[in-house]
Scaffold this active site. Structure first.
Site, short mmCIF file in Angstrom:
data_model
loop_
_atom_site.label_atom_id
_atom_site.label_comp_id
_atom_site.label_asym_id
_atom_site.label_seq_id
_atom_site.Cartn_x
_atom_site.Cartn_y
_atom_site.Cartn_z
N HIS A 193 26.02 47.86 11.78
CA HIS A 193 24.68 47.33 11.49
C HIS A 193 23.88 48.38 10.73
O HIS A 193 24.02 49.57 10.98
CB HIS A 193 23.95 46.97 12.79
CG HIS A 193 22.79 46.05 12.59
ND1 HIS A 193 21.56 46.50 12.18
CD2 HIS A 193 22.70 44.71 12.71
CE1 HIS A 193 20.74 45.46 12.09
NE2 HIS A 193 21.40 44.37 12.38
N ASP B 138 26.49 38.99 15.76
CA ASP B 138 27.45 37.96 15.31
C ASP B 138 28.79 38.05 15.99
O ASP B 138 29.64 37.17 15.81
CB ASP B 138 27.64 38.07 13.79
CG ASP B 138 26.36 37.67 13.06
OD1 ASP B 138 25.84 38.47 12.28
OD2 ASP B 138 25.87 36.55 13.33
#
Ligand code: SDX
Length: 436
Positions: free
Chosen positions: A313, A370
């Site tokens: 991320h 996700d």
């Protein structure tokens, strides 16, 4: 020298100038470099905007090192456990949690705007049955700008409020219609007697032959609870790629529905919201726990385009707090919907392998939002190609909130970045017959 300024000296020319140091309520201070070009004749260069704040915002705060996510100051863990998606959408849009009465009125207004103009429903017939639902979402949401344009006065706060509300209300109807079109069924109309997530499930899974009683029976409370949670966790995330896209498009004064369609386009990419669908495809490709080492090796190989989808991320260099909450919900949902689906076990094993692997530890690559969401959607019988559409429904709350925040600013300028030009210097045109 003032504590609230930063000096920048160009050692190339010896020129130096002071720039204001802007501090927010929380987080990293920023240098106001708006006058950098005027004072020192320089631009900043930051592809991917790793160190660049594009705006001020009061909506969401993320601390990547500590894995903190606040919506209007409220920790995501508390909202996830106690709130509903509509209440969180109200919070993001208005800045405060609603009273019972305000939430009731908000929910009724949303319900009132869930229906689509009948000729908009005709758009779906232009798509082949196997069109990707995200392609349909981009097209149909963008087409809302053809139905709500002329009468929209963006200077009027009430027009802006209704536009945001319409977008939030119609997104589930459009999303479910994409799915029904893909299986050759007629669009299911929204109902006034159902709550937001229930309405979506009803529009998504009702069959033409079913009675209302049968349709009501198939709306499982565990599914509704899981959807509310997943939508809360995906509702907003500061200046991510799709929200920044909505802000940049909106900075030109473009129609808000067209700007949201631009956000949907950006979210579709596998590096962003498209990752949830890509995670499922990856898990299916890996197939067994025995294959994990082989795929971890591929993920670390610079010459191999394979990446561990659902990992890493830009901001979180610790656990994504949303992934932690979703992983816990996975257990609950999978216990309720017993499936022989081995993918959850495989995902848990993959996470365990990766979190012990030097490469992932050194690069601070943790599971993101996700990584597990697709497993829950799969257990809720949402088809894979609809996973990112689910993300769209939730993130619409964030997109419209940032749009409202930006449009309410007394002055907002068009976003127009500069560049570092690396092309040819000036050169003269040569006639075709003289070219070598
Ligand atoms: C979302 O921004 C947001 O807030 C997004 C989001 C939201 O709510 O809006 O949180 C939602 O988009 C989550 C992210 C979903 N995407 C994925 O899961 C796709 C896989 N992840 C990567 O593509 C990547 O981690 C990104 C895109 C998420 C972040 O990319 P960055 O910040 O540009 O990081 P990077 O590509 O510069 O990676 C740093 C290093 C690189 O190695 P080096 O060049 O330093 O040697 O880490 C490596 C990368 O190669 N790396 C990975 C990896 N992610 C980063 N290596 C293997 N597998 C991965 N998944």
């Amino acid at each position: 020298m003032s504590q609230d300024t930063v000096s920048i000296k160009n050692n190339n020319t010896g020129e130096q100038a002071e720039f204001s140091l802007l501090k927010g309520t929380l987080g990293t201070p920023t240098i106001d470099i708006g006058t950098l070009n005027k004072n020192l004749g320089l631009f900043t260069y930051d592809p991917g905007f790793v160190s660049t704040a594009s705006c001020k915002s009061n909506i969401t705060y993320i601390d990547g090192e500590k894995g903190i996510l606040l919506y209007r100051g409220y920790p995501i863990e508390q909202l996830a456990k106690q709130s509903s998606f509509l209440e969180v959408a109200y919070l993001l849009m208005n800045g405060e949690l609603p009273t019972e009465n305000k939430l009731f009125n908000f929910s009724n207004e949303i319900n009132h705007h869930t229906i689509l103009h009948e000729s908009l429903s005709g758009f779906f017939s232009g798509f082949h049955y196997d069109a990707h639902p995200m392609a349909m979402m981009v097209g149909v949401v963008g087409s809302l700008s053809a139905f709500y344009h002329g009468q929209l006065n963006m200077e009027d706060p009430e027009h802006r409020r209704i536009s945001a509300l319409r977008m939030l209300a119609k997104m589930p109807t459009i999303a479910a219609a994409c799915y029904q079109h893909s299986i050759g069924y007629p669009i299911v109309y929204p109902r006034r007697d159902l709550e937001y997530c229930e309405n979506f499930l009803n529009m998504m899974f009702s069959l033409p032959s079913q009675t209302n009683a049968q349709r009501d029976k198939q709306i499982d409370p565990i599914t509704v609870k899981a959807l509310n949670l997943l939508f809360i966790l995906h509702a907003d995330h500061e200046q991510n790629a799709s929200t920044s896209t909505v802000r940049l498009a909106s900075s030109t004064g473009a129609n808000p529905y067209a700007c949201i369609a631009a956000g949907i386009s950006a979210l579709w990419g596998p590096s962003h919201g498209g990752a949830n669908e890509a995670v499922l495809k990856m898990l299916m490709e890996i197939g067994t726990i025995e294959n994990i080492p082989k795929y971890l090796k591929k993920a670390k190989d610079k010459n191999d385009p394979f990446r561990l989808m659902g990992f890493g991320h830009r901001v979180y260099k610790n656990f994504d707090p949303r992934a932690t909450i979703i992983r816990e919900t996975c257990h609950e949902v999978l216990a309720h919907f017993p499936t022989d689906d081995p993918l959850f076990e495989l995902a848990l094993a993959l996470e365990e392998y990766a979190l012990k692997d030097e490469y992932f530890i050194e690069k601070k690559l943790y599971p993101n939002v996700d990584f597990y969401s697709g497993i829950i959607y799969r257990a809720l019988k949402i088809p894979e190609n609809m996973f990112t559409v689910m993300f769209v429904i939730a993130r619409t709350a964030g997109w419209v909130s940032h749009w409202l925040e930006m449009m309410a600013e007394p002055t907002h300028r068009i976003s127009r970045p500069r560049q570092l030009y690396t092309g040819y210097d000036k050169r003269d045109y040569t006639p075709t017959n003289l070219r070598k």
